[in-house]
Design an enzyme around this catalytic site. Structure first.
Site, PDB file in Angstrom:
ATOM      1  N   GLU A 110       0.540  -1.332   0.184  1.00 29.68           N
ATOM      2  CA  GLU A 110       0.318   0.255   0.120  1.00 29.68           C
ATOM      3  C   GLU A 110       0.872   1.765  -0.034  1.00 29.68           C
ATOM      4  O   GLU A 110       0.117   2.117  -0.662  1.00 29.68           O
ATOM      5  CB  GLU A 110      -1.056   0.101   1.193  1.00 29.68           C
ATOM      6  CG  GLU A 110      -1.700   0.728   1.075  1.00 29.68           C
ATOM      7  CD  GLU A 110      -3.812   0.530   2.102  1.00 29.68           C
ATOM      8  OE1 GLU A 110      -4.259   0.769   1.554  1.00 29.68           O
ATOM      9  OE2 GLU A 110      -2.696   0.407   3.558  1.00 29.68           O
ATOM     10  N   HIS A 145       7.393 -26.790   1.455  1.00 30.70           N
ATOM     11  CA  HIS A 145       6.129 -27.967   0.687  1.00 30.70           C
ATOM     12  C   HIS A 145       5.287 -27.769  -0.175  1.00 30.70           C
ATOM     13  O   HIS A 145       4.381 -28.072  -0.699  1.00 30.70           O
ATOM     14  CB  HIS A 145       5.520 -28.816   1.338  1.00 30.70           C
ATOM     15  CG  HIS A 145       6.955 -29.384   2.706  1.00 30.70           C
ATOM     16  ND1 HIS A 145       7.082 -30.516   2.672  1.00 30.70           N
ATOM     17  CD2 HIS A 145       6.797 -28.639   4.113  1.00 30.70           C
ATOM     18  CE1 HIS A 145       8.520 -30.411   3.796  1.00 30.70           C
ATOM     19  NE2 HIS A 145       7.671 -30.054   4.251  1.00 30.70           N
ATOM     20  N   LYS A 184     -12.898   2.327  -3.286  1.00 28.02           N
ATOM     21  CA  LYS A 184     -13.872   2.050  -2.333  1.00 28.02           C
ATOM     22  C   LYS A 184     -15.358   2.951  -2.474  1.00 28.02           C
ATOM     23  O   LYS A 184     -16.714   3.124  -2.461  1.00 28.02           O
ATOM     24  CB  LYS A 184     -13.793   2.836  -1.749  1.00 28.02           C
ATOM     25  CG  LYS A 184     -12.682   2.198  -0.237  1.00 28.02           C
ATOM     26  CD  LYS A 184     -12.375   3.334   1.157  1.00 28.02           C
ATOM     27  CE  LYS A 184     -10.762   2.645   1.569  1.00 28.02           C
ATOM     28  NZ  LYS A 184     -11.158   3.064   2.887  1.00 28.02           N
TER      29      LYS A 184
END
Length: 422
Positions: free
Chosen positions: A272, A293, A407
């Site tokens: 950000e 893994h 937003k």
């Protein structure tokens, strides 16, 4: 210092063609050191306020009072916030997994999570802390309103004042308006501190104190890094690898479960703050030994475009012992009779060695103890590393303009979509 940053595994002299040249690193380091000096003496209010937090003391009494108020007479505490309003506190509180009251971080708006949690809790034994700098983050406000209503239905409206608190800016925002309506106490969120940088403020330290952690030690750990050059080296690595090796990603891989949230917090901080104007590298959260893994295959044999950072902490001789008889019966006598911590130690070292052998750049953060001062130091390191890198890439480390655009579109979509309320 509470940690050591080992960067030898990042240079061509050690790992071959995948490493940096000494000249490339030194040029980036000189520029990074210059930027650090500017940051230390910055007149910018956001930076100066942020860097003053580790030595701040006049807010500790207020944090202590709020902690006692929220901890008293409850078994569960709902921490309602998202992004920077939550991840820093989560990272700190991971050091106290068995805290009382039990902390629940409500960050998302998934209906399959919130409803079942509230059904399992007793509202008369539950308190809540609402955290939003702007006081208008729609996800946080949605969850906050649901929790307020749940508490009112279970305890009565008059109890809301005693069972909740909020941290928000002292403005006429939606959260502040609800707090005023229901007499919910408010602690001020410093307007100069962005959420992802707020861990050393009341936003991170109040939950940490509720969890029983030493918040002064957290700040002292952070303060120890303010005069260190380690963040300069980290920023120089990021900038030089992008320039010399066209790196596109940076990996943070702690080898302790209690540091998993640190990698998530770092992911937000780096992405950000630096992902602007076509700049930035993609932060990747990993965890040892689990990701040996899965993701390690890519790191060792995929594109060589990542700086991989490991965090190790000694565990040799600790933990439950692997039964010798079972190990022999399984045909694995080498691990029989050993504490499980021996394996974690061995594999963390082996991962660094394997990356070096594969000519993959790796730096290692070595910490001696998993405690408050250490986590404070690591978090301040990454904050400074991010600020320095932002200056070198000439991007603003504060704000998130692209996120704000998303937003607005989300709110527009909600306004256009018919409601489902009865």
């Amino acid at each position: 210092m509470y940690y050591r940053q080992l960067i030898e595994g990042c240079f061509s002299e050690r790992i071959g063609t995948g490493g940096l040249t000494a000249a490339g690193f030194e040029a980036a380091r000189a520029a990074a050191e210059t930027e650090l000096q500017k940051i230390r003496h910055a007149s910018d209010k956001k930076i100066s306020t942020l860097l003053s937090l580790p030595e701040k003391r006049d807010d500790l009494a207020g944090i202590r009072d709020a902690s006692e108020r929220l901890s008293d007479s409850c078994t569960d505490l709902l921490m309602i916030g998202t992004g920077g309003s939550s991840l820093g506190a989560r990272t700190l509180c991971a050091l106290a997994a068995n805290a009382t009251p039990k902390l629940h971080f409500l960050e998302n708006i998934d209906p399959a999570t919130l409803g079942p949690l509230l059904e399992c809790l007793d509202p008369t034994q539950t308190k809540a802390l609402f955290i939003s700098k702007s006081g208008g983050t729609i996800e946080t406000m949605a969850v906050s309103m649901i929790v307020m209503n749940w508490l009112i239905e279970g305890c009565g409206e008059s109890m809301l004042e005693r069972q909740t608190m909020a941290i928000t800016k002292q403005t006429n925002n939606p959260l502040a308006r609800l707090c005023c309506r229901y007499a919910i106490p408010i602690m001020a969120h410093d307007p100069e501190i962005d959420g992802r940088y707020s861990v050393f403020s009341v936003v991170g330290l109040l939950p940490a104190m509720i969890a029983g952690l030493d918040i002064l030690a957290i700040r002292n750990g952070a303060a120890s890094v303010l005069t260190s050059m380690a963040p300069v080296d980290g920023a120089a690595l990021a900038v030089a690898f992008t320039k010399e090796r066209q790196h596109t990603s940076t990996v943070l891989m702690p080898y302790r479960d209690q540091l998993a949230d640190l990698a998530l917090w770092y992911r937000q901080l780096w992405a950000e703050s630096l992902g602007k104007e076509g700049k930035g590298t993609t932060p990747i959260q990993a965890g040892g030994t689990v990701d040996q893994h899965s993701q390690l295959q890519l790191y060792l044999d995929g594109r060589n475009d990542k700086l991989i950072s490991l965090i190790t902490c000694p565990t040799a001789g600790s933990g439950l012992t692997i039964p010798d008889s079972f190990a022999k019966e399984a045909g694995m006598p080498d691990i029989g009779g050993r504490p499980i911590g021996d394996l974690l130690d061995a594999f963390s070292c082996a991962t660094a060695d394997a990356l070096i052998e594969a000519s993959r750049p790796v730096r290692v953060f070595q910490i001696e103890r998993l405690e408050e001062a250490t986590i404070g130091a690591l978090m301040m390191h990454f904050i400074l590393e991010t600020l320095i890198t932002a200056k070198l890439w000439q991007v603003d480390p504060f704000g998130q303009p692209a996120v704000e655009a998303g937003k607005k579109l989300g709110k527009t979509r909600l306004a256009e979509k018919p409601g489902y309320a009865a």
